[in-house]
Design an enzyme around this catalytic site. Structure first.
Site, PDB file in Angstrom:
ATOM      1  N   GLU A 197       0.798  -1.230   0.000  1.00 35.76           N
ATOM      2  CA  GLU A 197       0.000   0.000   0.000  1.00 35.76           C
ATOM      3  C   GLU A 197       0.834   1.285   0.000  1.00 35.76           C
ATOM      4  O   GLU A 197       0.691   2.133   0.892  1.00 35.76           O
ATOM      5  CB  GLU A 197      -0.975  -0.016   1.185  1.00 35.76           C
ATOM      6  CG  GLU A 197      -1.908  -1.213   1.134  1.00 35.76           C
ATOM      7  CD  GLU A 197      -2.798  -1.361   2.366  1.00 35.76           C
ATOM      8  OE1 GLU A 197      -2.805  -0.436   3.207  1.00 35.76           O
ATOM      9  OE2 GLU A 197      -3.465  -2.391   2.488  1.00 35.76           O
ATOM     10  N   ASN A 238       1.931  -4.635  -3.428  1.00 34.92           N
ATOM     11  CA  ASN A 238       0.548  -5.045  -3.147  1.00 34.92           C
ATOM     12  C   ASN A 238      -0.256  -3.816  -2.741  1.00 34.92           C
ATOM     13  O   ASN A 238       0.215  -2.998  -1.939  1.00 34.92           O
ATOM     14  CB  ASN A 238       0.612  -6.049  -1.974  1.00 34.92           C
ATOM     15  CG  ASN A 238      -0.687  -6.765  -1.692  1.00 34.92           C
ATOM     16  OD1 ASN A 238      -1.298  -7.317  -2.610  1.00 34.92           O
ATOM     17  ND2 ASN A 238      -1.104  -6.778  -0.430  1.00 34.92           N
ATOM     18  N   GLU A 303      -6.269 -10.459  -1.612  1.00 31.79           N
ATOM     19  CA  GLU A 303      -7.044 -10.270  -0.376  1.00 31.79           C
ATOM     20  C   GLU A 303      -8.533 -10.148  -0.691  1.00 31.79           C
ATOM     21  O   GLU A 303      -9.250  -9.315  -0.119  1.00 31.79           O
ATOM     22  CB  GLU A 303      -6.562  -9.026   0.382  1.00 31.79           C
ATOM     23  CG  GLU A 303      -5.066  -9.022   0.656  1.00 31.79           C
ATOM     24  CD  GLU A 303      -4.579  -7.824   1.474  1.00 31.79           C
ATOM     25  OE1 GLU A 303      -5.419  -7.098   2.042  1.00 31.79           O
ATOM     26  OE2 GLU A 303      -3.353  -7.624   1.520  1.00 31.79           O
ATOM     27  N   ASP A 305     -12.360 -10.030  -0.916  1.00 33.35           N
ATOM     28  CA  ASP A 305     -13.641 -10.183  -0.217  1.00 33.35           C
ATOM     29  C   ASP A 305     -14.616  -9.155  -0.786  1.00 33.35           C
ATOM     30  O   ASP A 305     -14.208  -8.199  -1.456  1.00 33.35           O
ATOM     31  CB  ASP A 305     -13.540 -10.105   1.320  1.00 33.35           C
ATOM     32  CG  ASP A 305     -12.769  -8.903   1.850  1.00 33.35           C
ATOM     33  OD1 ASP A 305     -12.627  -7.901   1.105  1.00 33.35           O
ATOM     34  OD2 ASP A 305     -12.326  -8.938   3.006  1.00 33.35           O
TER      35      ASP A 305
END
Ligand code: G3I
Length: 548
Positions: A197, A238, A303, A305
């Site tokens: 990030e 990422n 990741e 969701d």
């Protein structure tokens, strides 16, 4: 086929007695005690990464490939397509036996959600504590799973001592942290999120301790340091909100292009995939990820969701299914997409409710560890087939069946609106709950449009219960890059009956014209005809029509 390093081939070679042979929704919540695939040691050469520093060739342990027909888990299905399917996990959850039974059997890869982060590993300068990370690695070894290391450098979960250091000491502290941790886990993780990030949502760099001390050069330095410590690990950058095209993804693309051009040892880009039904599916996700792969890099969804505002309802669940489907399609459509990781598999341990007040239900398993429709969506989208004799299976409408009919009273194929009229007909022998039903009308946007409007102009069942929206396809195909999706908030359809007219309209946010003549679902008939080019779904599974 991309194989990843697995640690400790401890999955049983032989299927235990009593394991279910055929999967169907009847097996919901009944999980195989073990994965029924043989394990074998395999030495693999990882593909060289064009334009990047040398990439490792290493010894790895991987499962023997299984075909979709043999597959019984999400990872089996993904492996049959040359990819892994994984889940995040965390130390407190590892004492939950029901949870670990599924974690150890369904997934070929796990990521520690917290246990390898800086505040856990080096809470005080020079004091390294690997207990929690080692516990996750140990679980993976016991279950023949690969581990993604997460993460080495991040602005968050960073102990205050780092941010308090004089600028002149930050680089040495960062390099020492990376070297120590990457060396400790050398040979035990197949990949590292080296830098996590680095960008704000507008594409500017986060001004954290590392950026403030070194500018953006801290990123290249972190990768070089990690590569020196573990030359075999795949090294990733990422981030979230880079899944679709936009300014943040563009900033990441510019950075990664520069790293590759400079010979920095970067192997991959991780697209976190924390999606929310209220924000829409990322714009052109597959094409966006593909441009990173085209730099010669691996890509992965790290990741995933899909959260929603609670309570859940049929419309939100349908969107969630669609988003999971599109995310899987995006990865499967990219040869360099090596795998998908969900950010824990169950709502019981999801990070979402603790972070977004009133939101949740983001995972494919519910709080009682029962599979949800999202699981079925993942299963079928990864190529799994279900027992057609099981009336509860996705794709099997049971004794209820539906078809869609279409007519088009709009002779203009080149104006700013698409105006299909549809009706659903129950051709089965039992009542169909319309809240389980979605319909897709596929079209091409023809020119870039940031947004779309979708309206119900008239419906015999009442527009109040008709919910049209426009969704972006993961990848454009002949005649379609978007679809109008129609769901229902209430209503049911008795055997032999029809909804009557549902008059719909779509326009672009900029009101520019469509060219409908080549749209997959478009027709010029002005009276109703059966419309197999329009998809009808019950519970997210197609029951009528053919997707483009
Ligand atoms: O360990 C402490 C515990 O001692 C304390 O009693 C408790 C009280 O709240 O907090 C515990 O720490 C929590 C930690 O998770 C471990 O459970 C933190 O409060 C909590 O904020 C932290 O949340 C984690 C979050 O990252 C922090 O940003 C989530 O579990 C974790 O899933 C999440 O993961 C991130 C990825 O690393 C990067 N991408 C986004 C993703 C979701 O935010």
């Amino acid at each position: 086929m991309t194989w990843i390093r697995r640690i400790g081939p401890s999955r049983p070679e032989v299927e235990p007695a009593g394991r279910p042979q055929a999967r169907g929704r009847a097996l919901k919540g009944v999980l195989p005690a073990v994965v029924a695939v043989a394990l074998g040691a395999l030495t693999v050469g990882l593909a060289p990464t064009a334009g990047a520093a040398p990439v490792a060739t290493g010894s790895a342990t991987a499962r023997t490939a299984v075909s979709a027909a043999e597959a019984s888990t999400l990872d089996d299905l993904a492996q049959a397509k040359g990819r892994y399917f994984g889940s995040a996990t965390d130390n407190p959850e590892l004492s939950d036996a029901a949870y670990t039974s599924i974690l150890g059997s369904e997934f070929g890869q796990i990521t520690p959600g917290n246990s390898m982060k800086w505040d856990t590993i080096e809470p005080s300068q020079g004091q390294f504590n690997y207990t929690k990370g080692d516990a996750v690695v140990s679980f993976a070894k016991e279950h023949g799973q690969a581990v993604r290391g997460h993460n080495l450098v991040w602005h968050n979960q960073l102990p205050s001592w780092v941010s308090s250091l004089p600028s002149s000491q930050v680089q040495a502290a960062m390099e020492n942290h990376i070297t120590n941790e990457a060396t400790h886990y050398k040979g035990q993780v197949f990949a590292w999120d080296v830098v996590n990030e680095p960008f704000n949502d507008d594409g500017t760099y986060r001004t954290d301790a590392f950026y403030n001390a070194m500018g953006k050069d801290y990123i290249a330095d972190a990768f070089r340091t990690a590569h020196a410590a573990d030359p075999d690990a795949k090294l990733y950058i990422n981030d979230y909100n880079i899944e679709g095209q936009g300014s943040k993804a563009d900033a990441m693309y510019a950075l990664v292009s520069e790293l590759v051009a400079d010979g920095v040892p970067i192997d991959g880009v991780g697209f976190q995939g924390h999606l929310a039904v209220q924000y829409g599916f990322p714009y052109n996700m597959q094409a966006n990820m593909q441009r990173f792969a085209d730099l010669g890099l691996d890509v992965s969804i790290t990741e995933l969701d899909v959260r929603m505002q609670l309570p859940a309802d049929a419309t939100k669940v349908a969107s969630q299914n669609s988003y999971y489907k599109q995310a899987v399609d995006a990865c499967l459509g990219i040869s360099r997409c090596v795998g998908i990781t969900i950010w824990d598999y169950t709502d019981k341990y999801s990070w979402v409710p603790g972070t977004f007040n009133g939101e949740g239900s983001a995972c494919p398993w519910d709080e009682n560890l029962q599979t949800k429709e999202a699981y079925d969506t993942l299963y079928t989208e990864l190529g799994g087939t279900t027992d057609p004799g099981d009336p509860g299976d996705p794709g099997d409408p049971g004794s209820g069946a539906l078809k869609v009919q279409y007519k088009n009273a709009d002779s203009a194929v080149d104006d700013s609106a698409i105006r299909p009229t549809l009706q659903l007909v129950n051709t089965g022998s039992s009542t169909v709950d319309l809240t389980d039903v979605t319909v897709r009308y596929w079209f091409t946007a023809d020119s870039a449009a940031g947004s779309f409007g979708a309206w119900c102009d008239y419906a015999a069942v009442g527009c109040a219960s008709v919910k049209p929206s426009v969704q972006t396809m993961a990848g454009a195909v002949l005649g379609a890059d978007h679809y109008l999706e129609v769901s229902f908030s209430s209503g049911s359809l008795a055997p032999g009956s029809s909804t009557g007219d549902i008059q719909l309209r779509v326009s672009k946010g900029d009101w520019s014209s469509f060219d409908e003549s080549d749209d997959y679902s478009h027709g010029s008939n002005t009276t109703y005809q059966d419309a197999p080019e329009i998809g009808t779904y019950i519970g997210g599974a197609v029951v009528y029509g053919t997707e483009p």
